[in-house]
Design a protein around this motif. Sequence first.
Motif, PDB file in Angstrom:
ATOM      1  N   ALA A 113      45.847 110.565  71.009  1.00  0.00           N
ATOM      2  CA  ALA A 113      46.011 110.587  72.457  1.00  0.00           C
ATOM      3  C   ALA A 113      44.623 110.760  73.065  1.00  0.00           C
ATOM      4  N   ASN A 114      44.175 109.766  73.826  1.00  0.00           N
ATOM      5  CA  ASN A 114      42.815 109.758  74.364  1.00  0.00           C
ATOM      6  C   ASN A 114      42.798 109.971  75.869  1.00  0.00           C
ATOM      7  N   GLY A 115      41.765 110.667  76.339  1.00  0.00           N
ATOM      8  CA  GLY A 115      41.462 110.768  77.767  1.00  0.00           C
ATOM      9  C   GLY A 115      40.088 110.172  78.004  1.00  0.00           C
ATOM     10  N   ILE A 116      39.985 109.185  78.891  1.00  0.00           N
ATOM     11  CA  ILE A 116      38.745 108.438  79.089  1.00  0.00           C
ATOM     12  C   ILE A 116      38.414 108.356  80.571  1.00  0.00           C
ATOM     13  N   ILE A 117      37.144 108.528  80.911  1.00  0.00           N
ATOM     14  CA  ILE A 117      36.667 108.432  82.292  1.00  0.00           C
ATOM     15  C   ILE A 117      35.821 107.182  82.443  1.00  0.00           C
ATOM     16  N   ASP A 118      36.194 106.297  83.379  1.00  0.00           N
ATOM     17  CA  ASP A 118      35.415 105.112  83.737  1.00  0.00           C
ATOM     18  C   ASP A 118      34.541 105.434  84.941  1.00  0.00           C
ATOM     19  N   ILE A 119      33.242 105.143  84.846  1.00  0.00           N
ATOM     20  CA  ILE A 119      32.326 105.365  85.967  1.00  0.00           C
ATOM     21  C   ILE A 119      32.206 104.053  86.747  1.00  0.00           C
ATOM     22  N   LYS A 120      32.929 103.963  87.864  1.00  0.00           N
ATOM     23  CA  LYS A 120      32.972 102.719  88.638  1.00  0.00           C
ATOM     24  C   LYS A 120      31.662 102.480  89.380  1.00  0.00           C
ATOM     25  N   ASN A 121      31.305 101.202  89.555  1.00  0.00           N
ATOM     26  CA  ASN A 121      30.120 100.810  90.320  1.00  0.00           C
ATOM     27  C   ASN A 121      30.355  99.406  90.868  1.00  0.00           C
ATOM     28  N   ARG A 122      29.339  98.813  91.476  1.00  0.00           N
ATOM     29  CA  ARG A 122      29.510  97.519  92.131  1.00  0.00           C
ATOM     30  C   ARG A 122      29.355  96.333  91.179  1.00  0.00           C
ATOM     31  N   SER A 123      29.044  96.590  89.931  1.00  0.00           N
ATOM     32  CA  SER A 123      28.854  95.501  88.974  1.00  0.00           C
ATOM     33  C   SER A 123      30.091  95.326  88.104  1.00  0.00           C
ATOM     34  N   ARG A 124      30.034  94.317  87.237  1.00  0.00           N
ATOM     35  CA  ARG A 124      31.125  94.088  86.290  1.00  0.00           C
ATOM     36  C   ARG A 124      31.064  95.035  85.093  1.00  0.00           C
ATOM     37  N   PHE A 125      29.963  95.784  84.987  1.00  0.00           N
ATOM     38  CA  PHE A 125      29.743  96.662  83.839  1.00  0.00           C
ATOM     39  C   PHE A 125      30.168  98.089  84.196  1.00  0.00           C
ATOM     40  N   THR A 126      31.156  98.601  83.491  1.00  0.00           N
ATOM     41  CA  THR A 126      31.691  99.934  83.766  1.00  0.00           C
ATOM     42  C   THR A 126      31.491 100.843  82.558  1.00  0.00           C
ATOM     43  N   PRO A 127      30.528 101.758  82.606  1.00  0.00           N
ATOM     44  CA  PRO A 127      30.364 102.706  81.500  1.00  0.00           C
ATOM     45  C   PRO A 127      31.574 103.653  81.427  1.00  0.00           C
ATOM     46  N   TYR A 128      31.874 104.127  80.243  1.00  0.00           N
ATOM     47  CA  TYR A 128      32.971 105.076  80.089  1.00  0.00           C
ATOM     48  C   TYR A 128      32.678 106.037  78.943  1.00  0.00           C
ATOM     49  N   PHE A 129      33.341 107.183  78.994  1.00  0.00           N
ATOM     50  CA  PHE A 129      33.234 108.160  77.922  1.00  0.00           C
ATOM     51  C   PHE A 129      34.523 108.978  77.876  1.00  0.00           C
ATOM     52  N   GLY A 130      34.775 109.597  76.735  1.00  0.00           N
ATOM     53  CA  GLY A 130      35.990 110.392  76.616  1.00  0.00           C
ATOM     54  C   GLY A 130      36.168 110.926  75.218  1.00  0.00           C
ATOM     55  N   GLY A 131      37.386 111.315  74.927  1.00  0.00           N
ATOM     56  CA  GLY A 131      37.694 111.874  73.623  1.00  0.00           C
ATOM     57  C   GLY A 131      39.189 111.860  73.379  1.00  0.00           C
TER      58      GLY A 131
END
Length: 216
Positions: A113-131
Motif C-alpha cells: 500500500a503506497n502513499g505518493i505525493i506529486d509536485i504539480k507545476n506548469r510543465s509536463r514533468f511532475t516529480p513525485y516521492f513517497g513510500g
Amino acid sequence: MLKRASSLALSISLITGGAAQAEDNSWYASGQFGVRAVEREEIRAPSVDIDFELHNGLYASGAIGKIFDAGGVNFRLEAEAAWREGGDIRDFNINGVDGAAIGDGISAVSFMANGIIDIKNRSRFTPYFGGGIGVAKLSADISDGANMVMDKATSLSAQGIVGVDIGLSENFSVFTDLRYFKSFNATMTLQGTSGTADVDVDYDAYTFGVGLKYKF
C-alpha cells in the motif's frame, strides 16, 4: 423555520460542491518494468552467518490507485503488486570464509500500500516521492554443497519511491522511478551437515523502472 432550513441546505450544498471541485478523485492503473539490484544480503543463525550478493535481475509491477487534489500537490493512494527476480550468487562467504554457492538466490513477490505525493507545476514533468508498507513472499534457493536454504517465507516489507511522471495526454503518461525495497526478518530453514536450523533472512533491493499510467 422553513427559511432557515432552506438557507442551511443551500449552505451545505455550496460547501460540499466546493469540496468536490477541490478534489480530483481520478482513478488510475499503471504498469512498470525494469531492473533489480540487491544490496549485500545476510542469512543469520546462532552458529551460522552467511553473506552474499546477487547479480542484477528483472523487476515488474502493477498498481491501481486514486488521486486526491490538494492544491499545489496531488496525493495518491495505491495498491501495488510487484515481482523481483532472483539472480546468480556471487561474493559468497559463510562465517567469514569465502566460498562458492549455486542456486537462483532470493526472489520476492510483494503486495504494498503506497502513499505518493506529486509536485504539480506548469510543465509536463511532475516529480513525485513517497513510500509504502506491505508484505513480501520471499523464495530462497541457495546451496554451497554442505549448507542450503531452499524455503519460502512471508514478512513485513517497506519501500521508498522517488521519480518523475511525464504527461502524454489527458489520460496517459509515462513515468520512471527509483525504489528502495526492504523485507524484515523472514524466517527460513537452513539444512546443513549437522541438521536443520531456523535462520533470519534480510532482503533489500533497489529497482529502476519505466512504466505507463492510464487515468480513468
